[in-house]
Design a protein around this motif. Structure first.
Motif, PDB file in Angstrom:
ATOM      1  N   LEU A 125      89.598  70.771  50.961  1.00 33.06           N
ATOM      2  CA  LEU A 125      88.710  71.648  50.183  1.00 33.06           C
ATOM      3  C   LEU A 125      89.385  72.098  48.886  1.00 33.06           C
ATOM      4  N   GLU A 126      90.704  72.258  48.945  1.00 30.34           N
ATOM      5  CA  GLU A 126      91.426  72.618  47.711  1.00 30.34           C
ATOM      6  C   GLU A 126      91.286  71.488  46.691  1.00 30.34           C
ATOM      7  N   ASN A 127      91.481  70.240  47.146  1.00 34.35           N
ATOM      8  CA  ASN A 127      91.327  69.083  46.249  1.00 34.35           C
ATOM      9  C   ASN A 127      89.908  68.986  45.706  1.00 34.35           C
ATOM     10  N   LEU A 128      88.967  69.247  46.591  1.00 32.82           N
ATOM     11  CA  LEU A 128      87.557  69.147  46.203  1.00 32.82           C
ATOM     12  C   LEU A 128      87.250  70.112  45.051  1.00 32.82           C
ATOM     13  N   LYS A 129      87.720  71.338  45.201  1.00 31.31           N
ATOM     14  CA  LYS A 129      87.459  72.353  44.178  1.00 31.31           C
ATOM     15  C   LYS A 129      88.144  71.986  42.857  1.00 31.31           C
ATOM     16  N   ASN A 130      89.352  71.435  42.931  1.00 30.15           N
ATOM     17  CA  ASN A 130      90.035  70.984  41.713  1.00 30.15           C
ATOM     18  C   ASN A 130      89.259  69.880  41.019  1.00 30.15           C
ATOM     19  N   LEU A 131      88.802  68.898  41.815  1.00 30.61           N
ATOM     20  CA  LEU A 131      88.053  67.783  41.212  1.00 30.61           C
ATOM     21  C   LEU A 131      86.759  68.267  40.572  1.00 30.61           C
ATOM     22  N   ALA A 132      86.165  69.333  41.150  1.00 29.70           N
ATOM     23  CA  ALA A 132      84.922  69.886  40.605  1.00 29.70           C
ATOM     24  C   ALA A 132      85.213  70.986  39.578  1.00 29.70           C
ATOM     25  N   LYS A 133      86.445  70.949  39.007  1.00 30.71           N
ATOM     26  CA  LYS A 133      86.823  71.842  37.890  1.00 30.71           C
ATOM     27  C   LYS A 133      86.562  73.316  38.214  1.00 30.71           C
ATOM     28  N   ASP A 134      86.860  73.705  39.435  1.00 30.48           N
ATOM     29  CA  ASP A 134      86.614  75.091  39.872  1.00 30.48           C
ATOM     30  C   ASP A 134      85.161  75.521  39.664  1.00 30.48           C
ATOM     31  N   TYR A 135      84.272  74.539  39.646  1.00 31.05           N
ATOM     32  CA  TYR A 135      82.817  74.773  39.488  1.00 31.05           C
ATOM     33  C   TYR A 135      82.459  75.379  38.131  1.00 31.05           C
ATOM     34  N   VAL A 136      83.322  75.190  37.142  1.00 30.98           N
ATOM     35  CA  VAL A 136      83.012  75.675  35.790  1.00 30.98           C
ATOM     36  C   VAL A 136      82.284  74.554  35.053  1.00 30.98           C
ATOM     37  N   LEU A 137      81.047  74.840  34.670  1.00 33.67           N
ATOM     38  CA  LEU A 137      80.229  73.830  34.000  1.00 33.67           C
ATOM     39  C   LEU A 137      80.547  73.779  32.513  1.00 33.67           C
ATOM     40  N   PRO A 138      80.496  72.573  31.914  1.00 28.56           N
ATOM     41  CA  PRO A 138      80.641  72.518  30.457  1.00 28.56           C
ATOM     42  C   PRO A 138      79.380  73.084  29.791  1.00 28.56           C
ATOM     43  N   GLU A 139      79.519  73.472  28.563  1.00 29.80           N
ATOM     44  CA  GLU A 139      78.366  74.004  27.835  1.00 29.80           C
ATOM     45  C   GLU A 139      77.257  72.948  27.791  1.00 29.80           C
TER      46      GLU A 139
END
Ligand SMILES: [Fe+2]
Ligand SMILES: [Fe+2]
Length: 162
Positions: free
Chosen positions: A110-124
């Motif tokens: 789950l730690e890897n998953l969150k990293n790959l998903a950029k901490d869920y920060v969406l680009p503009e």
């Protein structure tokens, strides 16, 4: 778990009911969520391949997670949960230990998953698919953590003492 009334609910639940709830609320839901998130992630990665913030490798990692979770849940469904339901929980030390080790692996996934998903920060200006992907992965992460906590903290101790 951080929600007291939720902890209370699981703590008071009888093991057979707890297992039925875990199967419905978590096992079935993780499978359905991953079956939706894998193609969604492939779509976002391919449509936005040139974008600096593309979550490259997320789809492959979701497939890996799906494989690991499926085999884990299948062992619970076919071996451990029937033993507990049949009142053989006290004899389930071995299988429970294996499941607890696998839970540790899931948490590190789950730690890897969150990293790959950029901490869920969406680009503009992220498109609807990208938004749905991150919100779906964030929910999956939260629910897998809840699922593991309920098994480790409530189901397994109860089963071993039943
Ligand atoms: Fe489970
Ligand atoms: Fe589990």
């Amino acid at each position: 778990m951080n929600n007291n009334s939720n902890s209370q609910k699981w703590n008071l639940m009888e093991v057979t009911k707890m297992i039925d709830q875990i199967l419905e609320v978590f096992h079935a839901k993780h499978r359905a969520d991953l079956e939706m998130l894998i193609p969604l992630s492939e779509k976002v990665e391919s449509v936005h391949a040139d974008h600096a913030d593309v979550p490259k490798g997320l789809a492959d990692f979701l497939k890996h997670l799906y494989g690991e979770l499926s085999s884990h849940m299948q062992k619970e469904e076919e071996i451990l949960f029937p033993m507990i339901k049949n009142g053989q929980g006290m004899m389930a030390h071995g299988p429970i230990q294996v499941m607890q080790h696998e839970h540790v692996d899931h948490i590190s996934n789950l730690e890897n998953l969150k990293n790959l998903a950029k901490d869920y920060v969406l680009p503009e200006g992220a498109c609807g698919s990208w938004q749905a992907l991150y919100s779906g992965v964030a929910t999956l992460e939260k629910e897998i953590r809840e699922h593991i906590a309920i098994e480790n903290d409530f189901l397994f101790p109860k089963a071993l003492n039943s």
